[in-house]
Design a protein around this motif. Structure first.
Motif, PDB file in Angstrom:
ATOM      1  N   TYR A 121       0.107  -4.714  -4.076  1.00 42.41           N
ATOM      2  CA  TYR A 121       0.522  -3.508  -4.813  1.00 42.41           C
ATOM      3  C   TYR A 121      -0.318  -3.330  -6.064  1.00 42.41           C
ATOM      4  O   TYR A 121      -0.791  -2.224  -6.355  1.00 42.41           O
ATOM      5  CB  TYR A 121       1.998  -3.611  -5.179  1.00 42.41           C
ATOM      6  N   ALA A 122      -0.492  -4.404  -6.827  1.00 46.50           N
ATOM      7  CA  ALA A 122      -1.252  -4.294  -8.073  1.00 46.50           C
ATOM      8  C   ALA A 122      -2.690  -3.852  -7.820  1.00 46.50           C
ATOM      9  O   ALA A 122      -3.218  -2.983  -8.525  1.00 46.50           O
ATOM     10  CB  ALA A 122      -1.226  -5.644  -8.803  1.00 46.50           C
ATOM     11  N   VAL A 123      -3.329  -4.438  -6.819  1.00 47.18           N
ATOM     12  CA  VAL A 123      -4.734  -4.097  -6.551  1.00 47.18           C
ATOM     13  C   VAL A 123      -4.856  -2.653  -6.073  1.00 47.18           C
ATOM     14  O   VAL A 123      -5.701  -1.884  -6.580  1.00 47.18           O
ATOM     15  CB  VAL A 123      -5.306  -5.076  -5.500  1.00 47.18           C
ATOM     16  N   VAL A 124      -4.032  -2.248  -5.117  1.00 48.38           N
ATOM     17  CA  VAL A 124      -4.120  -0.882  -4.591  1.00 48.38           C
ATOM     18  C   VAL A 124      -3.751   0.137  -5.659  1.00 48.38           C
ATOM     19  O   VAL A 124      -4.413   1.169  -5.815  1.00 48.38           O
ATOM     20  CB  VAL A 124      -3.228  -0.726  -3.344  1.00 48.38           C
ATOM     21  N   PHE A 125      -2.703  -0.143  -6.432  1.00 47.04           N
ATOM     22  CA  PHE A 125      -2.227   0.795  -7.447  1.00 47.04           C
ATOM     23  C   PHE A 125      -3.299   1.069  -8.499  1.00 47.04           C
ATOM     24  O   PHE A 125      -3.499   2.216  -8.921  1.00 47.04           O
ATOM     25  CB  PHE A 125      -0.977   0.232  -8.120  1.00 47.04           C
ATOM     26  N   THR A 126      -3.992   0.034  -8.932  1.00 45.06           N
ATOM     27  CA  THR A 126      -4.999   0.223  -9.984  1.00 45.06           C
ATOM     28  C   THR A 126      -6.327   0.735  -9.446  1.00 45.06           C
ATOM     29  O   THR A 126      -7.099   1.340 -10.198  1.00 45.06           O
ATOM     30  CB  THR A 126      -5.229  -1.100 -10.732  1.00 45.06           C
ATOM     31  N   THR A 149       0.825  -1.207   0.000  1.00 50.02           N
ATOM     32  CA  THR A 149       0.000   0.000   0.000  1.00 50.02           C
ATOM     33  C   THR A 149       0.858   1.255   0.000  1.00 50.02           C
ATOM     34  O   THR A 149       0.583   2.216  -0.732  1.00 50.02           O
ATOM     35  CB  THR A 149      -0.924  -0.008   1.233  1.00 50.02           C
ATOM     36  N   ILE A 150       1.932   1.248   0.797  1.00 49.96           N
ATOM     37  CA  ILE A 150       2.805   2.426   0.846  1.00 49.96           C
ATOM     38  C   ILE A 150       3.442   2.677  -0.510  1.00 49.96           C
ATOM     39  O   ILE A 150       3.472   3.812  -1.014  1.00 49.96           O
ATOM     40  CB  ILE A 150       3.881   2.238   1.922  1.00 49.96           C
ATOM     41  N   LEU A 151       3.957   1.620  -1.140  1.00 51.91           N
ATOM     42  CA  LEU A 151       4.611   1.797  -2.426  1.00 51.91           C
ATOM     43  C   LEU A 151       3.611   2.194  -3.509  1.00 51.91           C
ATOM     44  O   LEU A 151       3.915   3.009  -4.391  1.00 51.91           O
ATOM     45  CB  LEU A 151       5.335   0.511  -2.825  1.00 51.91           C
ATOM     46  N   ASN A 187       0.981   6.224  -7.105  1.00 51.77           N
ATOM     47  CA  ASN A 187      -0.340   6.620  -7.610  1.00 51.77           C
ATOM     48  C   ASN A 187      -1.144   7.390  -6.570  1.00 51.77           C
ATOM     49  O   ASN A 187      -2.362   7.494  -6.683  1.00 51.77           O
ATOM     50  CB  ASN A 187      -1.137   5.381  -8.034  1.00 51.77           C
ATOM     51  N   GLY A 188      -0.456   7.935  -5.569  1.00 56.97           N
ATOM     52  CA  GLY A 188      -1.166   8.654  -4.517  1.00 56.97           C
ATOM     53  C   GLY A 188      -1.807   9.946  -4.979  1.00 56.97           C
ATOM     54  O   GLY A 188      -2.661  10.501  -4.281  1.00 56.97           O
ATOM     55  N   TRP A 189      -1.397  10.433  -6.172  1.00 64.00           N
ATOM     56  CA  TRP A 189      -2.020  11.651  -6.697  1.00 64.00           C
ATOM     57  C   TRP A 189      -3.524  11.485  -6.841  1.00 64.00           C
ATOM     58  O   TRP A 189      -4.276  12.481  -6.791  1.00 64.00           O
ATOM     59  CB  TRP A 189      -1.415  11.979  -8.064  1.00 64.00           C
TER      60      TRP A 189
END
Length: 596
Positions: free
Chosen positions: A292-297, A169-171, A176-178
């Motif tokens: 990472y993949a799920v949170v990022f997308t 989640t942090i990475l 993609n935190g924007w």
């Protein structure tokens, strides 16, 4: 004792600032100072956002050490034989922990509390000074207690998965935190503002804003919290240094169900599948890739854009490949079992490929299908169907190839330290392998992408053929490398990169790059993906397929006549940065060799 530990910490820091460590130290300290100055600017221009900014610093102290593997320079086990009470040892280690650039950077950021207190008068400034010091000690102590608790609880698969969720989640937020900022622009943040003030980082702000009696009460409560944290840390340290280290997953009461009798590569695949489900490092890495993949997308979904969701499975495969790039080294010197069995190299490589495909492929395929169906983006189906087999096969081949050609030596599993999620390998080297995989795996899908651009569904057979050829071809090269260089690989696993006269001679003949160039190379590796992928290739695909969402892509905000030149410029900048990072060390080494 505290003075001795402080001097020891400073000596370790001073003697470790060489090579990549010096570059990362310069970059980290510089970035921290920029963020600290930014926090002071927030206190001046947007004072209402200061509690949220301080909460970010607190989260950094809580999750940063977990994300980097513990963050301990002076490990408590080193002082287990010293006749000192747990509370005294905790206080001494706390003093040693303050001899850190991170503490000084955080202290600069906490000057923002003094700036904020100036708005309320001289008395509030005095309260702010006291609150800043107490907040600094509280942040450091919370970090240490979190690491101690994490070290005690991390010896199970559930804890390894939880740690993967945190790091993933942090990475994902860092990349993609924007999206949350865009979503927050139209959301009601009153509840979030109240919550950040309840965190320990917000207690000082509450004291500054309160009347003198209430402020003294808040400061006294904060000081009491510091005392309680020191006591808790002392108890945790005592338990940590006196209990036997237990690595891996505890044995089950009932006997394990045996695998069917198999031969050849299937034996290796069966062993590898058990390792993927029992080795905490592998459980952590595999879970990290999917989280990472799920949170990022899903982050852009916060403001209604589903364009990334269909590619969740593809990102999971690439991250899984990056996390598995050091596949052989994580097993340590167990490689000798393969080398002592005649003709076992081919079965070992193919079995590891099969196990990796079974561990990653089904879950990633499910994420791809579910993501494409849930997003409602019908245009994405040909891309998912064509790119997925190409990426999966390319990753299965590159994982074993990179693992036998560029391993980073790690500690044998039975010799790992108190944190079983720390393999003992050089973090910079493992990160470099991960970046190499993230660049190389998408390259294997370029033929399928070209076929999709010509005829959408033509990419499916091209992707299948490309993936199969990559898995077979790269695996064949890995077999040859393991057969011919297995002895050297085992020596590297056992003694590290400086083993043997040849390695020492090569190390001597290749001097370190100057600090400025080394730092620039690290910056290029860390930032080159921004102009190349999100600001270059992604808007290129948006233009080709007529996607109207501009999101955060600079080129799509430009006038029509300037969009393609901006895309070309961004792609060129990214390629130039990667070119400099890769080619300059080679040219520098060649020039130094000619001079010698």
């Amino acid at each position: 004792m505290a003075v001795v530990l402080i001097r020891m910490r400073l000596a370790l820091l001073r003697n470790s600032l060489r090579g990549d460590r010096a570059s990362w130290f310069v970059l980290g300290t510089g970035a921290g100072l920029v963020l600290a100055v930014g926090t002071i600017v927030v206190a001046v221009l947007w004072p209402s956002l200061l509690p949220a900014a301080l909460a970010v610093w607190l989260m950094g102290w809580v999750f940063g050490p977990i994300f980097t593997g513990g963050g301990e320079v002076l490990r408590p086990e080193y002082f287990a034989m010293i006749p000192a009470t747990p509370r005294r040892m905790a206080a001494a280690l706390l003093a040693g922990a303050f001899a850190s650039p991170a503490v000084l950077t955080t202290l600069v950021a906490l000057i923002s509390m003094v700036v904020y207190g100036w708005r309320f008068g001289p008395l509030a400034v005095l309260v702010a000074l006291a609150a800043a010091m107490i907040t600094l000690v509280t942040m450091v102590l919370i970090s240490r207690v979190t690491v101690a608790v994490f070290g005690l609880l991390v010896r199970s698969r559930a804890a390894a998965v939880l740690a993967a969720f945190v790091t993933g989640t942090i990475l994902a937020l860092s990349g993609n935190g924007w999206a949350l900022a865009v979503a927050a622009a139209t959301a009601d943040l009153s509840l979030a503002g109240t919550l950040v003030r309840l965190l320990p980082s917000g207690w000082g702000i509450a004291a500054i804003e309160s009347s003198p009696p209430v402020a003294l009460g808040i400061l006294a409560a904060s000081a009491l919290a510091v005392v309680l944290l020191v006591s808790a840390w002392g108890a945790l340290l005592s338990r940590r240094v006196t209990s036997a280290a237990r690595g891996g997953v505890p044995a089950r009461r009932r006997g394990p169900r045996p695998f069917p009798v198999v031969r050849g590569m299937h034996v290796v695949a069966a062993k590898e599948l058990r390792t993927w489900s029992r080795d905490l490092i592998r459980v952590h890495l595999l879970s990290f890739a999917f989280f990472y993949a799920v949170v990022f997308t899903l982050l852009p979904v916060s403001f209604g854009w589903w364009g990334m969701v269909p590619f969740t499975g593809l990102i999971a495969v690439m991250m899984g490949a990056g996390a598995s790039a050091n596949l052989y080294a994580t097993d340590g010197t167990a490689l000798w079992l393969t080398l002592m069995t005649p003709g076992a190299e081919r079965h070992d490589v193919r079995g590891r490929q099969l196990a990796w495909l079974l561990a990653v492929g089904p879950a990633a395929a499910l994420l791809s299908v579910a993501g494409a169906a849930a997003s409602g983006e019908t245009w994405a189906w040909p891309w998912v169907a064509g790119l997925f087999p190409a990426v999966l096969g390319g990753a299965a081949g590159l994982v074993v190839l990179i693992a036998v050609t560029s391993p980073v030596p790690a500690t044998d599993p039975h010799k790992r330290g108190s944190n079983p999620l720390n393999s003992g390998a050089d973090e910079g080297g493992e990160t470099g392998l991960a970046w190499l995989m993230l660049i190389a795996v998408p390259v294997t899908a370029l033929p399928a992408a070209a076929a999709i651009l010509i005829e959408p569904w033509a990419g499916v057979p091209v992707g299948v053929v490309t993936g199969a050829l990559c898995a077979w071809g790269f695996g064949r090269i890995a077999v040859r490398r393991l057969t011919s260089g297995g002895t050297e690989l085992l020596t590297l696993m056992k003694h590290g990169s400086a083993a043997g006269p040849a390695a020492r001679e090569e190390e001597t003949s290749a001097p370190d790059l100057p600090l400025g160039h080394r730092t620039a190379i690290i910056v290029c590796y860390c930032l080159a993906w921004l102009p190349l992928f999100p600001q270059g290739l992604v808007p290129m695909f948006f233009k080709l397929f007529g996607v109207q969402d501009r999101v955060w892509f600079l080129a799509l905000y430009m006038p029509d006549a300037w969009q393609w030149p901006t895309i070309t410029f961004m792609v060129s900048v990214g390629l130039l940065m990667y070119g400099y990072a890769i080619l300059f060390p080679m040219r520098y080494k060649a020039a130094e060799t000619e001079r010698a």
